[in-house]
Design a protein around this motif. Structure first.
Motif, PDB file in Angstrom:
ATOM      1  N   VAL A 386       0.843  -1.202   0.000  1.00 56.32           N
ATOM      2  CA  VAL A 386       0.000   0.000   0.000  1.00 56.32           C
ATOM      3  C   VAL A 386       0.880   1.255   0.000  1.00 56.32           C
ATOM      4  CG1 VAL A 386      -1.741   1.271   1.350  1.00 56.32           C
ATOM      5  CG2 VAL A 386      -1.791  -1.223   1.295  1.00 56.32           C
ATOM      6  N   GLY A 387       2.049   1.142   0.634  1.00 57.29           N
ATOM      7  CA  GLY A 387       2.970   2.281   0.691  1.00 57.29           C
ATOM      8  C   GLY A 387       4.166   1.933   1.563  1.00 57.29           C
ATOM      9  N   VAL A 388       5.058   2.928   1.740  1.00 58.33           N
ATOM     10  CA  VAL A 388       6.196   2.712   2.641  1.00 58.33           C
ATOM     11  C   VAL A 388       5.809   3.291   4.003  1.00 58.33           C
ATOM     12  CG1 VAL A 388       8.626   3.278   3.088  1.00 58.33           C
ATOM     13  CG2 VAL A 388       7.870   2.802   0.757  1.00 58.33           C
ATOM     14  N   ALA A 389       5.838   2.447   5.035  1.00 61.86           N
ATOM     15  CA  ALA A 389       5.458   2.905   6.383  1.00 61.86           C
ATOM     16  C   ALA A 389       6.607   3.669   7.026  1.00 61.86           C
ATOM     17  CB  ALA A 389       5.061   1.716   7.249  1.00 61.86           C
ATOM     18  N   VAL A 390       7.820   3.129   6.962  1.00 62.21           N
ATOM     19  CA  VAL A 390       9.011   3.808   7.490  1.00 62.21           C
ATOM     20  C   VAL A 390      10.169   3.524   6.535  1.00 62.21           C
ATOM     21  CG1 VAL A 390      10.612   4.048   9.420  1.00 62.21           C
ATOM     22  CG2 VAL A 390       8.245   3.449   9.889  1.00 62.21           C
ATOM     23  N   LYS A 391      10.915   4.569   6.213  1.00 59.71           N
ATOM     24  CA  LYS A 391      12.047   4.389   5.295  1.00 59.71           C
ATOM     25  C   LYS A 391      13.326   4.095   6.071  1.00 59.71           C
ATOM     26  CE  LYS A 391      12.936   6.020   1.211  1.00 59.71           C
ATOM     27  NZ  LYS A 391      12.457   4.862   0.460  1.00 59.71           N
ATOM     28  N   ALA A 392      14.201   3.283   5.517  1.00 62.30           N
ATOM     29  CA  ALA A 392      15.560   3.011   6.013  1.00 62.30           C
ATOM     30  C   ALA A 392      15.619   2.920   7.540  1.00 62.30           C
ATOM     31  CB  ALA A 392      16.521   4.092   5.496  1.00 62.30           C
ATOM     32  N   LEU A 393      14.878   1.994   8.101  1.00 66.08           N
ATOM     33  CA  LEU A 393      14.763   1.900   9.559  1.00 66.08           C
ATOM     34  C   LEU A 393      15.932   1.099  10.173  1.00 66.08           C
ATOM     35  CD1 LEU A 393      13.014   2.467  12.083  1.00 66.08           C
ATOM     36  CD2 LEU A 393      11.797   0.329  11.627  1.00 66.08           C
ATOM     37  N   ASP A 394      16.596   1.729  11.155  1.00 64.75           N
ATOM     38  CA  ASP A 394      17.657   1.078  11.938  1.00 64.75           C
ATOM     39  C   ASP A 394      17.130   0.993  13.368  1.00 64.75           C
ATOM     40  OD1 ASP A 394      20.029   0.222  13.131  1.00 64.75           O
ATOM     41  OD2 ASP A 394      20.848   2.251  13.267  1.00 64.75           O
ATOM     42  N   TYR A 395      16.567  -0.181  13.739  1.00 63.85           N
ATOM     43  CA  TYR A 395      15.872  -0.296  15.033  1.00 63.85           C
ATOM     44  C   TYR A 395      15.855  -1.761  15.446  1.00 63.85           C
ATOM     45  CZ  TYR A 395      12.173   0.313  18.545  1.00 63.85           C
ATOM     46  OH  TYR A 395      11.444   0.354  19.704  1.00 63.85           O
ATOM     47  N   PRO A 396      16.240  -2.120  16.685  1.00 62.60           N
ATOM     48  CA  PRO A 396      16.828  -1.234  17.677  1.00 62.60           C
ATOM     49  C   PRO A 396      18.148  -0.669  17.153  1.00 62.60           C
ATOM     50  CG  PRO A 396      16.836  -3.541  18.416  1.00 62.60           C
ATOM     51  CD  PRO A 396      16.135  -3.511  17.118  1.00 62.60           C
ATOM     52  N   PRO A 397      18.516   0.530  17.596  1.00 65.09           N
ATOM     53  CA  PRO A 397      19.648   1.222  16.972  1.00 65.09           C
ATOM     54  C   PRO A 397      20.951   0.439  17.049  1.00 65.09           C
ATOM     55  CG  PRO A 397      18.907   2.370  18.952  1.00 65.09           C
ATOM     56  CD  PRO A 397      17.920   1.273  18.698  1.00 65.09           C
ATOM     57  N   ALA A 398      21.684   0.454  15.938  1.00 64.92           N
ATOM     58  CA  ALA A 398      22.955  -0.272  15.859  1.00 64.92           C
ATOM     59  C   ALA A 398      23.964   0.256  16.869  1.00 64.92           C
ATOM     60  CB  ALA A 398      23.516  -0.167  14.450  1.00 64.92           C
ATOM     61  N   ALA A 399      23.717   1.470  17.392  1.00 63.92           N
ATOM     62  CA  ALA A 399      24.627   2.032  18.396  1.00 63.92           C
ATOM     63  C   ALA A 399      24.694   1.134  19.633  1.00 63.92           C
ATOM     64  CB  ALA A 399      24.163   3.429  18.780  1.00 63.92           C
ATOM     65  N   LEU A 400      23.704   0.269  19.830  1.00 66.61           N
ATOM     66  CA  LEU A 400      23.729  -0.651  20.971  1.00 66.61           C
ATOM     67  C   LEU A 400      24.768  -1.758  20.781  1.00 66.61           C
ATOM     68  CD1 LEU A 400      19.888  -1.044  21.573  1.00 66.61           C
ATOM     69  CD2 LEU A 400      21.511   0.161  23.021  1.00 66.61           C
ATOM     70  N   CYS A 401      25.286  -1.870  19.580  1.00 64.51           N
ATOM     71  CA  CYS A 401      26.342  -2.873  19.316  1.00 64.51           C
ATOM     72  C   CYS A 401      27.706  -2.262  19.557  1.00 64.51           C
ATOM     73  CB  CYS A 401      26.239  -3.348  17.862  1.00 64.51           C
ATOM     74  SG  CYS A 401      27.761  -4.069  17.204  1.00 64.51           S
ATOM     75  N   LYS A 402      28.456  -2.866  20.481  1.00 59.53           N
ATOM     76  CA  LYS A 402      29.865  -2.464  20.662  1.00 59.53           C
ATOM     77  C   LYS A 402      30.673  -3.606  20.051  1.00 59.53           C
ATOM     78  CE  LYS A 402      28.660   1.110  23.154  1.00 59.53           C
ATOM     79  NZ  LYS A 402      27.815   1.796  22.152  1.00 59.53           N
ATOM     80  N   MET A 403      31.065  -3.430  18.805  1.00 60.79           N
ATOM     81  CA  MET A 403      31.691  -4.530  18.073  1.00 60.79           C
ATOM     82  C   MET A 403      33.019  -4.913  18.696  1.00 60.79           C
ATOM     83  SD  MET A 403      30.866  -6.425  15.527  1.00 60.79           S
ATOM     84  CE  MET A 403      29.718  -5.747  14.326  1.00 60.79           C
ATOM     85  N   PRO A 404      33.181  -6.211  19.098  1.00 59.52           N
ATOM     86  CA  PRO A 404      34.491  -6.615  19.660  1.00 59.52           C
ATOM     87  C   PRO A 404      35.584  -6.429  18.607  1.00 59.52           C
ATOM     88  CG  PRO A 404      32.883  -8.423  19.781  1.00 59.52           C
ATOM     89  CD  PRO A 404      32.234  -7.304  19.018  1.00 59.52           C
ATOM     90  N   SER A 405      36.761  -6.018  19.046  1.00 61.75           N
ATOM     91  CA  SER A 405      37.816  -5.793  18.040  1.00 61.75           C
ATOM     92  C   SER A 405      38.813  -6.950  18.063  1.00 61.75           C
ATOM     93  CB  SER A 405      38.534  -4.492  18.324  1.00 61.75           C
ATOM     94  OG  SER A 405      39.017  -4.539  19.632  1.00 61.75           O
TER      95      SER A 405
END
Ligand code: BEZ
Length: 405
Positions: A386-405
């Motif tokens: 019917v349409g786009v409800a939300v564009k390019a959604l990043d949720y839950p936010p990727a900022a919650l990921c602390k990528m191990p190095s």
């Protein structure tokens, strides 16, 4: 176990492995012949998915989609033959870590693909973090996999559970619904789907007056439907998928609620089940990152190709499996088929823009798709966009990921 709890996995482990290989080869002056020998060995893909139970159809569609993309790429991964090791995870969380361990350490797969059920996914994430195996999740939306438990070797080509339902809360609030009852299975996916929905619905002024639950994969809905009828909410929001979704849609109609209390959900409610439910789903609106009717040449070509190959209509699960293979193809192309170059494979997968039947999407920093969510409505046997409800959604936010190095 390392400080980050990853057991020394992730980027560091890949670097150690690559350096060990490269270093030994360089010492012996053997780098080109190792590359040649690598070229001769098949790439082993482990498919750990449900092939029995409520989510059987989802596992089959993912497998079909994955194999179709490999077929379309000439049946190889950058010149390397592909072989498959398949394991039925039965959507059984209690067996998940043992099963994942078996396929990674006994069958020695190069890439672990799976799974559907978020509870099983938790066990797979544990083994992927410990072993460092390249892991692609083609469905299970377990939020932690790409936030708190994110790792360099773990990628998802589907969604995070709450990402699919956050758009629906907005849509329902905008429609003017003030009260809702939620109903789902009590396990990680159900809980996260309800949380995403509630977040945006309450921000939009709505109120969840009752949360109803039943254990997975129970489909005895009668008493709960009676309770909904007596609560008389403005709307009902549910998460069910596979066989459970088909049964729920039929029971909702049989209980006389269809047409009386509007029913909404994430698109899993109506994907892959429309042929089985007749008109019980007609008019139901859902949000999802795919819709059968996406009117692009890319989607039309995919749907034709899938229908020809499997004599079946594809659904969102088929698309996610297909995209898992596209992501791997992008990684393998960057290293010309040398699977030992994991660091470069990961870098290429992180940067990939996937030209999917759902539309183009990219990876978040946590390795979850950043993608559009469509509002869809069931019309006949189609989830019509019917349409786009939300564009390019990043949720839950990727900022919650602390990528191990
Ligand atoms: C899950 O368990 O994460 C899930 C299963 C089926 C559809 C969507 C999510």
């Amino acid at each position: 176990m390392s400080k980050d709890g990853s057991g020394g996995t992730g980027r560091r482990k890949f670097l150690q492995e690559s350096a060990a290989l490269g270093g030994a080869a360089a010492l012996a002056g053997l780098v080109p012949s190792i590359a040649l020998a690598q070229g001769a060995r098949k790439i082993k893909i482990g498919l750990m998915l449900p092939y029995t139970g409520t989510y059987t159809q989802l596992g089959v569609a993912i497998t079909n989609g994955f194999k179709l993309a490999i077929q379309e790429a000439g049946g190889k991964l950058s010149g390397r033959e592909v072989e498959y090791a398949t394991l039925d995870d039965e959507s059984e969380p209690a067996k998940a870590a043992d099963n994942a361990n078996r396929i990674v350490n006994r069958d020695k797969v190069d890439v672990l693909v799976g799974t559907v059920h978020s509870g099983v996914q938790m066990g797979m994430v544990k083994i992927a973090r410990e072993s460092g195996v390249l892991h692609i999740i083609p469905n299970a939306g377990l939020g932690a996999a790409t936030t708190q438990l994110c790792a360099p070797n773990i990628f998802r080509t589907s969604f995070a559970n709450a990402q699919t339902t956050y758009p629906m809360g907005q849509v329902m609030a905008k429609k003017g619904h003030k009260t809702a009852v939620t109903l789902t299975w009590r396990y990680a996916a159900g809980e996260e789907m309800v949380a995403g929905f509630k977040d945006s619905f309450t921000k939009g002024g709505g109120k969840v007056i009752k949360e109803l639950w039943l254990p997975f994969p129970n489909v005895e809905f009668q008493a709960l439907l009676t309770e909904i009828a007596s609560l008389k909410p403005d709307a009902v929001f549910v998460f069910f998928a596979g066989g459970g979704a088909a049964k729920f849609l039929k029971d909702y109609k049989a209980a006389g609620l269809k047409g009386k209390i509007p029913l909404y959900g994430s698109g899993f409610l109506t994907d892959g089940v429309l042929e089985a439910v007749g008109d019980a789903a007609e008019g139901v609106e859902t949000t999802l990152h795919y819709g059968d009717g996406i009117d692009t040449p890319r989607n039309k070509a995919f749907r034709l190709s899938y229908a020809k190959a499997f004599k079946l209509q594809p659904d969102v699960y088929a698309v996610q499996g297909y995209d898992a293979a596209l992501l791997l193809i992008a990684g393998m192309r960057a290293v010309k088929g040398d699977i030992s170059k994991k660091r470069e494979i990961i870098a290429a997968m992180e940067k990939a823009q996937i030209d999917s039947p759902r539309g183009k999407w990219t990876m978040s920093k946590g390795h979850n798709p950043v993608q559009d969510f469509y509002l869809r409505k069931v019309v006949g046997a189609e989830n019509k966009v019917v349409g786009v409800a939300v564009k390019a959604l990043d949720y839950p936010p990727a900022a919650l990921c602390k990528m191990p190095s």
